[in-house]
Scaffold this motif. Structure first.
Motif, PDB file in Angstrom:
ATOM      1  N   UNK A   3     -41.129  23.006 -35.840  1.00 42.91           N
ATOM      2  CA  UNK A   3     -39.845  23.677 -36.060  1.00 42.91           C
ATOM      3  C   UNK A   3     -39.262  23.237 -37.387  1.00 42.91           C
TER       4      UNK A   3
ATOM      5  N   UNK B 281     -29.516  31.637 -32.968  1.00 46.24           N
ATOM      6  CA  UNK B 281     -29.183  30.346 -33.580  1.00 46.24           C
ATOM      7  C   UNK B 281     -29.604  29.215 -32.648  1.00 46.24           C
ATOM      8  N   UNK B 282     -29.302  29.400 -31.363  1.00 44.51           N
ATOM      9  CA  UNK B 282     -29.720  28.398 -30.380  1.00 44.51           C
ATOM     10  C   UNK B 282     -31.224  28.196 -30.427  1.00 44.51           C
ATOM     11  N   UNK B 283     -31.901  29.304 -30.488  1.00 46.23           N
ATOM     12  CA  UNK B 283     -33.363  29.253 -30.511  1.00 46.23           C
ATOM     13  C   UNK B 283     -33.849  28.450 -31.695  1.00 46.23           C
ATOM     14  N   UNK B 284     -33.194  28.714 -32.834  1.00 46.87           N
ATOM     15  CA  UNK B 284     -33.643  28.005 -34.040  1.00 46.87           C
ATOM     16  C   UNK B 284     -33.285  26.528 -33.990  1.00 46.87           C
ATOM     17  N   UNK B 285     -32.336  26.153 -33.133  1.00 45.88           N
ATOM     18  CA  UNK B 285     -32.031  24.727 -32.963  1.00 45.88           C
ATOM     19  C   UNK B 285     -32.879  24.074 -31.882  1.00 45.88           C
ATOM     20  N   UNK B 286     -33.909  24.762 -31.473  1.00 51.11           N
ATOM     21  CA  UNK B 286     -34.814  24.165 -30.507  1.00 51.11           C
ATOM     22  C   UNK B 286     -34.290  24.147 -29.098  1.00 51.11           C
ATOM     23  N   UNK B 287     -33.489  25.161 -28.726  1.00 47.08           N
ATOM     24  CA  UNK B 287     -32.968  25.209 -27.362  1.00 47.08           C
ATOM     25  C   UNK B 287     -33.258  26.568 -26.756  1.00 47.08           C
TER      26      UNK B 287
ATOM     27  N   UNK C 161     -29.147  18.928 -30.587  1.00 48.02           N
ATOM     28  CA  UNK C 161     -30.447  19.002 -31.261  1.00 48.02           C
ATOM     29  C   UNK C 161     -30.609  17.883 -32.275  1.00 48.02           C
TER      30      UNK C 161
ATOM     31  N   UNK D 173     -24.665  22.581 -28.866  1.00 46.55           N
ATOM     32  CA  UNK D 173     -26.113  22.729 -29.015  1.00 46.55           C
ATOM     33  C   UNK D 173     -26.582  22.055 -30.298  1.00 46.55           C
TER      34      UNK D 173
ATOM     35  N   UNK E 101     -27.248  20.822 -24.161  1.00 44.28           N
ATOM     36  CA  UNK E 101     -27.513  22.064 -23.419  1.00 44.28           C
ATOM     37  C   UNK E 101     -26.812  22.034 -22.054  1.00 44.28           C
TER      38      UNK E 101
END
Lengths: 102, 629, 170
Positions: A1, C42-48, A53, A49, A61
């Motif tokens: 990532x 955005x959440x997805x890109x923050x690894x969630x 992270x 969030x 979360x």
């Protein structure tokens, strides 16, 4: 990532938050006020969030899920109030309901 | 059976709680049932306990029951404990028994009143407090009961609170008894400080060990307690509240202001008799106060026209007899007179209540008359009560108790001929004033047609109390007539009277005089009010007679004197101090609050968005501060 | 993947801004859904990924549907939009904008004083579930009570004496 700076997430959350706040302040239509509050809640969730992270931990979360539950409860009650309000005042203008002034 | 002692004061409290919580929801019949049943049960239990006490406990050992420790502060740990000896047993029996019959009577008397359940709630609270008072094993618990009965007295005098006069009477009673109560509270502090205990038996033991007779400490302690007793028992100089207390319903006057509460002072002195024996000066003062009070108020009773006020002054006077007896060390005489007085005075009040009801609320005896035929029950009841009060010889209870007092006063080492003569004069006046009322109300011309109401609940208490007013005296016959059983019984807790060596012939003579004087009083009353009604009018027409009449009618001017000496200066002082500098501070605080209130209520617009705006600014400023610092 | 964050972030800002300036509620709602979907990215890109899915399902799905229902029930016609235009004038924007700008400046100043890089780790549903039903169990309980209270409240508000009949919401 990707290696994203956490601050950028925070800044995005801040922008969304103040946009929602401006919405609450400007709009007099109670439905728009509710939507703006949703935006603000969502921004708060985003901040959680991003912070979560930073450490790679699930706590952020978890907090987001709590916010989600709260938003669900808030919206259901809030919209119930909107319906009542509209039937009572025949308008959606929140300033009409200023009877509680001291 | 003795183990059930705690139920005796508890049951009326339970009744009070039920009535206070659910009074609005239960019917009047239910309220009366709860009120009477709780007191009745407590009377039954106390009778069973008495039977136990007498049959299994011939030497009269005291029984005490500690329920729990009330509080504990350092070395101060008063307990909720009950103490039963022959003295408190007599008190409990009389209180619960008379209270039960007065409750029965009230169930009929108060019918149709708005505050029916409220009335019974107060009455039950009163009975519970009174029983706590007499059963308490320490002075603090006694004080709790003492204040409890004072509170109930206040509530019940002002029971018909819509009339401002009643409220004034209630407040007057409360404040004047408060004077005495304050003295008593200081006495409690004093005793605890010097003896380190408030448990009555311990305290008395310590006092007799550590203080010699006549020591300053004992005098101070006894005098402070005496102050409390004077206030509660309406003795000179704190007697002015009792005549006004007649503003309450008649059963209240019968129960609280005649039979039970006002004799609490007598009980207190008898209970702490060791202390008073250590302070002969104070005990002599008790005798003198009693003697003066009994004459002064008997004279006032002679001039009253309100039937209940006559009885109120008569109560003060009779309690004066009890104080006289206490003062000369005739402990059993005082308690004996308390018992007979509870019966006949309650009876007189209840009979007066019947008359007042029948006359449609009329209190003035000169507007009644000739009621003998129309109200036979009240007539016979009043006759029994009046005869007992006047101490008509041999057939009434009042004779035996008053006779015991007079004989003790005559023969005691602490008594004297003057005190005895005062008592004798009081006996004459007593017969005169009570038969004045009797003849005026029941004989002569009918002045108004009474309403006749048959009330079974009126009959039972009147008959029972009338019987007791007559026969209760036979428990203690004079020495030459038989056994002094009551004195023997009470001597297990109170010492016998110390008498001078007087021959048996002297006792017979004293008794004879005590028997003849009331008869002379009766004869005078008959002559003045039946044979020559003009005589009284002539006396009043006379200049001096009229002045005296007015003076006595106003209760020897005590009210006026207190008004001039205390009330008005206080009033003036408070008026003067109304706008002082310290006040300015407090009104300044109030003004500031008002200002801030106005400012802040201006921000309360009721507009949602305005609130959010302020919230947002506040948030921004707070975050800004957090960042900059 | 950084690009995903910046693009969806920009989309979120723009669509959110559009939400608050719309006059028609339905249009605002559509923009709000776009905003929520972008935030999900955005959440997805923050690894969630788990909460990104929740955002789509619950927020953009369930909660927005509630809004749609209410707007349908209110049945606002074209005149409502005219009304709405009257309610918001240009002058009214000044104060709130200043406030929002100040707040944003303060926030950005606070939030950017340290440079931290997000952990590239992906935190999946399993870890979230473990945390949720482990240390945060009491929170779950409280949230369930809150939802119950919300349900009762909404039910109570919805079944008023006057509005309880079948002709409700005309």
């Amino acid at each position: 990532m990707a290696y994203l700076p956490v601050e950028h997430g925070f800044i995005l959350a801040a922008i969304l938050f103040v946009t929602g706040l401006a919405g609450v302040l400007v709009r007099r239509n109670i439905i728009f006020i509710l939507m703006s509050i949703e935006i603000m809640l969502n921004a708060a969730g985003l901040a959680f969030i991003s912070a979560g992270s930073r450490w790679g931990q699930p706590d952020g979360q978890v907090m987001y899920i709590f916010i989600l539950a709260m938003a669900g409860a808030e919206v259901s009650v809030g919209l119930g109030l909107v319906l009542r309000f509209y039937h009572l005042f025949r308008t959606l203008d929140a300033d009409e309901a200023s009877r509680m002034k001291g | 059976m003795m183990g059930l002692l705690w139920l005796v004061p508890l049951l009326p409290f339970i009744g009070f709680i039920i009535l206070a919580l659910f009074g609005k929801r239960i019917s009047n019949r239910g309220a009366a049932a709860v009120g009477c049943a709780s007191v009745g049960l407590s009377a039954v239990i106390s009778m069973l306990i008495a039977a136990d006490f007498i049959s299994f406990n011939p030497d009269g050992r005291a029984y005490s029951q500690v329920l729990w420790t009330w509080l504990q502060v350092g070395g101060f740990r008063p307990q909720i404990g009950l103490y039963l000896d022959s003295l408190s047993l007599i008190m409990v029996l009389v209180v619960s028994f008379v209270a039960f019959f007065i409750h029965l009577y009230s169930a009929a008397y108060m019918r149709g009143d708005d505050g029916y359940s409220r009335f019974f709630a107060y009455m039950n609270l009163f009975v519970g407090s009174m029983l706590t008072l007499v059963l308490a094993d320490n002075l603090l618990l006694l004080y709790l009961g003492w204040e409890g009965v004072g509170l109930c007295s206040y509530l019940l005098i002002g029971f018909w609170y819509r009339d401002p006069a009643n409220i004034r009477a209630a407040v007057k009673a409360f404040i004047i008894t408060r004077v005495g109560d304050t003295s008593m509270a200081i006495g409690l502090f004093f005793l605890f400080l010097n003896l380190g205990s408030l448990n009555i038996q311990q305290l008395l033991g310590l006092a007799s060990r550590s203080w010699p007779i006549g020591s300053g400490m004992a005098v101070a302690g006894a005098a402070l307690l005496l102050g409390g007793a004077l206030g509660k028992s309406a003795q000179l100089p704190l007697q002015t509240w009792l005549p006004d207390a007649m503003a309450g319903p008649t059963p209240v006057s019968a129960l609280i202001h005649a039979a039970t509460m006002v004799t609490a002072g007598v009980y207190l002195i008898a209970r702490t008799h060791v202390l008073f024996e250590l302070a002969p000066q104070v005990q002599a003062a008790v005798a003198v106060i009693g003697a003066v009070t009994l004459l002064v108020s008997a004279a006032s009773a002679l001039t009253q026209v309100d039937i209940k006020r006559v009885l109120a002054y008569s109560t003060i006077s009779q309690i004066g007899y009890m104080f006289l007896a206490l003062g000369v060390g005739a402990w059993s005489g005082a308690i004996f007179h308390f018992m007979t007085h509870a019966f006949f005075k309650a009876l007189l009040f209840l009979a007066a209540g019947v008359i007042i009801t029948a006359m449609g609320g009329e209190h003035d005896i000169f507007k009644m008359g000739g009621l003998r035929k129309t109200l036979p029950l009240a007539f016979w009841a009043f006759l029994a009560g009046a005869a007992s009060l006047a101490a008509i010889p041999f057939i009434t209870a009042g004779f035996y108790s008053k006779d015991l007092i007079l004989w003790s006063v005559f023969s005691s080492t602490k008594g004297g001929v003057w005190l005895w003569l005062t008592g004798l004069a009081g006996a004459f006046l007593t017969a005169l004033y009570i038969f004045r009322v009797f003849f005026v109300v029941f004989f002569g011309q009918m002045k108004a047609i009474p309403l006749r109401k048959r009330e079974t609940l009126f009959i039972i208490p009147l008959v029972v109390l009338a019987v007791f007013s007559v026969i209760a005296g036979f428990v203690d016959l004079p020495g030459w007539m038989g056994a002094e059983r009551f004195t023997g019984f009470i001597s297990t807790s109170l010492p016998l009277t110390q008498t001078l060596p007087v021959g048996g012939g002297a006792e017979f003579m004293v008794d004879l005089l005590g028997a003849v004087v009331p008869l002379i009083g009766l004869l005078f009353a008959y002559l003045i009010y039946i044979r020559k009604p003009a005589f009284a009018a002539n006396v009043v027409r006379n200049q001096a007679g009229r002045a005296l009449n007015r003076f006595w009618l106003a209760g020897w001017g005590f009210d006026a004197a207190y008004d001039i000496l205390l009330v008005r200066p206080f009033d003036r002082l408070s008026r003067m101090l109304r706008g002082d500098a310290i006040d300015l501070v407090y009104s300044g605080i109030a003004w500031l609050n008002r200002l801030v209130h106005l400012l802040l209520s201006g921000t309360e617009t009721g507009r949602l968005r305005w609130y959010v705006l302020v919230l947002g600014f506040g948030g921004a400023i707070l975050i800004g501060i957090a960042v900059l610092l | 993947m950084e690009y995903l964050f910046y693009i969806s972030g920009a989309a979120a800002v723009i669509s959110t801004f559009m939400v608050i300036i719309q006059t028609k509620a339905v249009h605002a709602l559509l923009y709000l859904i776009v905003s929520l979907l972008s935030v999900a990215l955005v959440f997805f890109s923050f690894g969630a990924p788990f909460v990104a899915a929740l955002e789509v399902i619950i927020y953009a799905g369930a909660i927005m549907v509630l809004f749609v229902f209410v707007i349908m029930m209110l049945n606002l016609g074209p005149e409502a939009a005219e009304e709405e235009k009257k309610l918001i004038s240009a002058r009214m924007w000044i104060g709130p904008s200043i406030l929002a700008a100040i707040l944003l400046a303060v926030l950005i100043y606070t939030l950017t004083r340290t440079g931290t890089i997000a952990n590239p780790l992906i935190v999946g549903p399993k870890e979230v579930g473990m945390a949720l039903y482990g240390p945060y169990l009491i929170g779950v309980e409280l949230a369930s009570i809150l939802l119950l209270a919300g349900m009762v409240g909404a039910y109570h508000l919805g079944r008023g004496r006057r509005y309880g009949g079948p002709g409700e919401g005309e």
